[in-house]
Design a protein around this motif. Structure first.
Motif, PDB file in Angstrom:
ATOM      1  N   LYS A  60       7.307  12.662   6.416  1.00  0.00           N
ATOM      2  CA  LYS A  60       7.076  13.305   5.123  1.00  0.00           C
ATOM      3  C   LYS A  60       7.779  12.575   3.984  1.00  0.00           C
ATOM      4  CE  LYS A  60       6.164  17.944   6.927  1.00  0.00           C
ATOM      5  NZ  LYS A  60       6.586  19.370   6.944  1.00  0.00           N
ATOM      6  N   GLU A  61       8.743  11.731   4.327  1.00  0.00           N
ATOM      7  CA  GLU A  61       9.481  10.969   3.306  1.00  0.00           C
ATOM      8  C   GLU A  61       8.816   9.626   3.005  1.00  0.00           C
ATOM      9  OE1 GLU A  61      12.006  12.334   1.758  1.00  0.00           O
ATOM     10  OE2 GLU A  61      11.875  14.107   3.040  1.00  0.00           O
ATOM     11  N   LYS A  62       7.695   9.350   3.639  1.00  0.00           N
ATOM     12  CA  LYS A  62       7.025   8.050   3.476  1.00  0.00           C
ATOM     13  C   LYS A  62       6.107   8.112   2.252  1.00  0.00           C
ATOM     14  CE  LYS A  62       4.793   4.610   6.459  1.00  0.00           C
ATOM     15  NZ  LYS A  62       4.111   4.397   7.759  1.00  0.00           N
ATOM     16  N   ASN A  63       6.712   7.998   1.071  1.00  0.00           N
ATOM     17  CA  ASN A  63       5.969   8.232  -0.166  1.00  0.00           C
ATOM     18  C   ASN A  63       6.484   7.332  -1.291  1.00  0.00           C
ATOM     19  OD1 ASN A  63       8.404   9.521  -1.120  1.00  0.00           O
ATOM     20  ND2 ASN A  63       7.783  11.370  -0.026  1.00  0.00           N
ATOM     21  N   TRP A  64       5.810   7.445  -2.456  1.00  0.00           N
ATOM     22  CA  TRP A  64       6.168   6.629  -3.619  1.00  0.00           C
ATOM     23  C   TRP A  64       7.602   6.868  -4.065  1.00  0.00           C
ATOM     24  CZ3 TRP A  64       4.212   2.390  -5.237  1.00  0.00           C
ATOM     25  CH2 TRP A  64       2.837   2.143  -5.217  1.00  0.00           C
ATOM     26  N   GLY A  89      15.814   0.766  11.124  1.00  0.00           N
ATOM     27  CA  GLY A  89      15.380   2.102  11.521  1.00  0.00           C
ATOM     28  C   GLY A  89      14.063   2.098  12.259  1.00  0.00           C
ATOM     29  N   GLY A  90      13.389   3.241  12.179  1.00  0.00           N
ATOM     30  CA  GLY A  90      12.098   3.394  12.814  1.00  0.00           C
ATOM     31  C   GLY A  90      10.972   2.917  11.913  1.00  0.00           C
ATOM     32  N   GLY A  91       9.740   3.213  12.333  1.00  0.00           N
ATOM     33  CA  GLY A  91       8.577   2.700  11.633  1.00  0.00           C
ATOM     34  C   GLY A  91       8.483   3.115  10.181  1.00  0.00           C
ATOM     35  N   VAL A  92       8.890   4.339   9.862  1.00  0.00           N
ATOM     36  CA  VAL A  92       8.806   4.815   8.480  1.00  0.00           C
ATOM     37  C   VAL A  92       9.684   3.956   7.578  1.00  0.00           C
ATOM     38  CG1 VAL A  92       9.353   6.728   6.930  1.00  0.00           C
ATOM     39  CG2 VAL A  92       8.181   7.177   9.090  1.00  0.00           C
ATOM     40  N   ILE A  93      10.932   3.743   7.964  1.00  0.00           N
ATOM     41  CA  ILE A  93      11.851   2.941   7.164  1.00  0.00           C
ATOM     42  C   ILE A  93      11.382   1.492   7.078  1.00  0.00           C
ATOM     43  CG2 ILE A  93      14.157   1.886   7.192  1.00  0.00           C
ATOM     44  CD1 ILE A  93      14.156   4.646   5.960  1.00  0.00           C
ATOM     45  N   LYS A 128       1.973  -5.259   8.334  1.00  0.00           N
ATOM     46  CA  LYS A 128       1.445  -4.087   7.639  1.00  0.00           C
ATOM     47  C   LYS A 128       2.592  -3.281   7.034  1.00  0.00           C
ATOM     48  CE  LYS A 128      -2.859  -3.267  10.194  1.00  0.00           C
ATOM     49  NZ  LYS A 128      -3.620  -2.281  10.988  1.00  0.00           N
ATOM     50  N   THR A 129       2.484  -2.985   5.749  1.00  0.00           N
ATOM     51  CA  THR A 129       3.477  -2.156   5.072  1.00  0.00           C
ATOM     52  C   THR A 129       2.750  -0.986   4.428  1.00  0.00           C
ATOM     53  OG1 THR A 129       3.398  -2.957   2.777  1.00  0.00           O
ATOM     54  CG2 THR A 129       4.468  -4.381   4.386  1.00  0.00           C
ATOM     55  N   GLY A 130       3.499   0.026   3.987  1.00  0.00           N
ATOM     56  CA  GLY A 130       2.806   1.068   3.246  1.00  0.00           C
ATOM     57  C   GLY A 130       3.450   2.431   3.288  1.00  0.00           C
ATOM     58  N   ILE A 131       2.754   3.341   2.611  1.00  0.00           N
ATOM     59  CA  ILE A 131       3.172   4.738   2.526  1.00  0.00           C
ATOM     60  C   ILE A 131       1.957   5.627   2.756  1.00  0.00           C
ATOM     61  CG2 ILE A 131       5.124   4.353   0.975  1.00  0.00           C
ATOM     62  CD1 ILE A 131       3.251   5.141  -1.355  1.00  0.00           C
ATOM     63  N   ASP A 132       2.229   6.887   3.071  1.00  0.00           N
ATOM     64  CA  ASP A 132       1.154   7.875   3.177  1.00  0.00           C
ATOM     65  C   ASP A 132       0.790   8.335   1.766  1.00  0.00           C
ATOM     66  OD1 ASP A 132       1.546   7.579   5.890  1.00  0.00           O
ATOM     67  OD2 ASP A 132       2.829   9.348   6.060  1.00  0.00           O
ATOM     68  N   TYR A 133      -0.470   8.633   1.582  1.00  0.00           N
ATOM     69  CA  TYR A 133      -0.922   8.958   0.222  1.00  0.00           C
ATOM     70  C   TYR A 133      -2.168   9.836   0.285  1.00  0.00           C
ATOM     71  CZ  TYR A 133      -2.194   8.193  -4.696  1.00  0.00           C
ATOM     72  OH  TYR A 133      -2.490   8.364  -6.020  1.00  0.00           O
ATOM     73  N   GLY A 134      -2.188  10.877  -0.552  1.00  0.00           N
ATOM     74  CA  GLY A 134      -3.374  11.731  -0.641  1.00  0.00           C
ATOM     75  C   GLY A 134      -3.737  12.417   0.653  1.00  0.00           C
ATOM     76  N   GLY A 135      -2.741  12.705   1.482  1.00  0.00           N
ATOM     77  CA  GLY A 135      -3.006  13.368   2.752  1.00  0.00           C
ATOM     78  C   GLY A 135      -3.434  12.421   3.853  1.00  0.00           C
ATOM     79  N   GLY A 136      -3.525  11.122   3.571  1.00  0.00           N
ATOM     80  CA  GLY A 136      -3.913  10.138   4.573  1.00  0.00           C
ATOM     81  C   GLY A 136      -2.740   9.256   4.963  1.00  0.00           C
ATOM     82  N   LYS A 137      -2.767   8.736   6.164  1.00  0.00           N
ATOM     83  CA  LYS A 137      -1.657   7.940   6.689  1.00  0.00           C
ATOM     84  C   LYS A 137      -1.818   6.476   6.283  1.00  0.00           C
ATOM     85  CE  LYS A 137       0.839   7.236  11.037  1.00  0.00           C
ATOM     86  NZ  LYS A 137       2.117   7.826  10.659  1.00  0.00           N
ATOM     87  N   ASN A 138      -0.780   5.926   5.665  1.00  0.00           N
ATOM     88  CA  ASN A 138      -0.722   4.507   5.297  1.00  0.00           C
ATOM     89  C   ASN A 138      -1.888   4.055   4.418  1.00  0.00           C
ATOM     90  OD1 ASN A 138       1.641   4.150   6.879  1.00  0.00           O
ATOM     91  ND2 ASN A 138       0.416   3.816   8.706  1.00  0.00           N
ATOM     92  N   LEU A 139      -2.304   4.892   3.504  1.00  0.00           N
ATOM     93  CA  LEU A 139      -3.453   4.554   2.660  1.00  0.00           C
ATOM     94  C   LEU A 139      -3.096   3.567   1.546  1.00  0.00           C
ATOM     95  CD1 LEU A 139      -5.518   7.842   2.217  1.00  0.00           C
ATOM     96  CD2 LEU A 139      -5.844   5.971   3.816  1.00  0.00           C
ATOM     97  N   VAL A 140      -1.822   3.449   1.205  1.00  0.00           N
ATOM     98  CA  VAL A 140      -1.393   2.510   0.168  1.00  0.00           C
ATOM     99  C   VAL A 140      -0.391   1.540   0.794  1.00  0.00           C
ATOM    100  CG1 VAL A 140      -0.168   2.247  -2.027  1.00  0.00           C
ATOM    101  CG2 VAL A 140      -1.742   4.160  -1.706  1.00  0.00           C
TER     102      VAL A 140
END
Length: 345
Positions: A60-64, A89-93, A128-140
């Motif tokens: 949930k912390e994977k954001n802008w 860390g893990g994949g999110v970080i 591959k890098t990124g964040i979750d966006y708009g309810g989708g996983k790794n969209l940005v």
């Protein structure tokens, strides 16, 4: 320190992958002006004497907002383009640190120190890098490979069993995609040692798993040829379940469930040999994954909508990875009724 791979990238660059005891022993790699990022679970592994940022843990912390914190802190510490971002860390970080590094002054140096099994076999290689966006996983996100990946299996000793099993979901997935059966046979014959986290066995398992990923990413580094898409085996089914559950389900559990669904659908469509599908599902189950979970009928519309947000669409169609046998992935769209029959009660 042992370099186990030097993965070729576009433009003549490489990602060097090492086994090492700690990141502090590898200051040669992280030399220069550096900045490290971790979360509260992985902060114990932060390199000493380097400015750092500790973020809250979780998908949930994977954001802008988190990426903005990384960039702001980097600027405040005077990082330049030749400075090195260190993800710990893990994949999110790792995904967020790499994303921030790719944006900072149009591209800073990047070193990754994965502390979870999932990150070691999945998030470290491929860029591959990124964040979750708009309810989708790794969209940005972006493609931005690290110059070095440092793996210490000692971090797995304190990893909770659930988190360790999460990584096993990706390892088992790689065993089906491998061009040979070495990884599958290794998992079958060393399950007890794997579960008790024998260090030498884990190193060999990680090496075999990464060999599979390298085989695909070097042939299709930016996922433009349809080759690398095979690594998404189980992900289209699994990502939609993650989104439906508000990312409370671990990625590895979702991928293992999705891989079992892909094997089952392939078998029912006559694409996957029955023996391969059956033995594959048994292997997934042997590591404690629930392959039989079914969605309530009332949730299918929301699940199907989540599938529609899959970032791997081609020509407006979502393609699922099915298996024609060992190391023989096939990407194709699936009718709604086939999906529903596979995932619902």
């Amino acid at each position: 320190m042992e370099r186990i791979f030097s993965v070729p990238l576009k433009g003549g660059n490489y990602t060097d992958v090492y086994f090492s005891e700690t990141i502090d022993k590898e200051r040669r790699i992280t030399s220069g002006n550096a900045f490290a990022v971790a979360d509260s679970n992985s902060s114990r592994y932060l390199p000493s004497g380097i400015p750092s940022l500790v973020l809250p843990p979780g998908e949930k912390e994977k954001n802008w907002a988190a990426v903005d914190k990384i960039l702001s802190s980097s600027l405040a510490h005077g990082l330049a383009r030749d400075s090195v971002f260190i993800g710990v860390g893990g994949g999110v970080i790792l995904d967020m640190t790499a994303f921030a590094a790719s944006l900072y002054m149009r591209g800073a140096r990047l070193v990754l120190f994965p502390t979870t099994l999932l990150a070691m076999v999945d998030a470290t290689l491929g860029g591959k890098t990124g964040i979750d966006y708009g309810g989708g996983k790794n969209l940005v996100g972006t493609f931005y490979p690290a110059e070095a990946v440092i793996i210490s299996t000692s971090t797995l000793r304190t990893l909770p069993d659930k988190e360790f099993r999460c990584g096993m979901g990706e390892v088992v997935k790689h065993s089906f995609l491998s061009s040979d059966e070495r990884l599958s046979e290794f998992l079958l014959t060393h399950r007890a040692e794997i579960e008790r986290k024998d260090e030498k066995v884990l190193q060999e398992m990680i090496r075999l798993s990464l060999e599979v990923k390298i085989e695909y990413i070097t042939r299709d580094p930016e996922e433009k040829k349809g080759i690398r898409g095979a690594l998404n085996l189980g992900h289209t089914f699994g990502h939609a379940l993650e989104a439906l559950r508000g990312f409370s389900l671990s990625h590895g559990e979702a991928v293992a469930w999705g891989t079992a669904k892909a094997l089952l659908v392939g078998k029912e469509l006559g694409i996957t040999p029955s023996s391969f599908a059956d033995s594959g599902i048994e292997l997934i189950k042997s590591f404690g994954f629930d392959t039989g979970y079914k969605l309530p009928q009332a949730e299918f519309d929301a699940y199907y909508k989540a599938i529609g947000k899959d970032k791997k669409k081609r020509g407006g169609e979502v393609r699922f990875v099915l298996m024609e046998g060992q190391g023989k992935p096939a990407l194709q769209p699936l009718p709604e009724n086939v999906i529903k029959a596979a995932v619902c009660c």
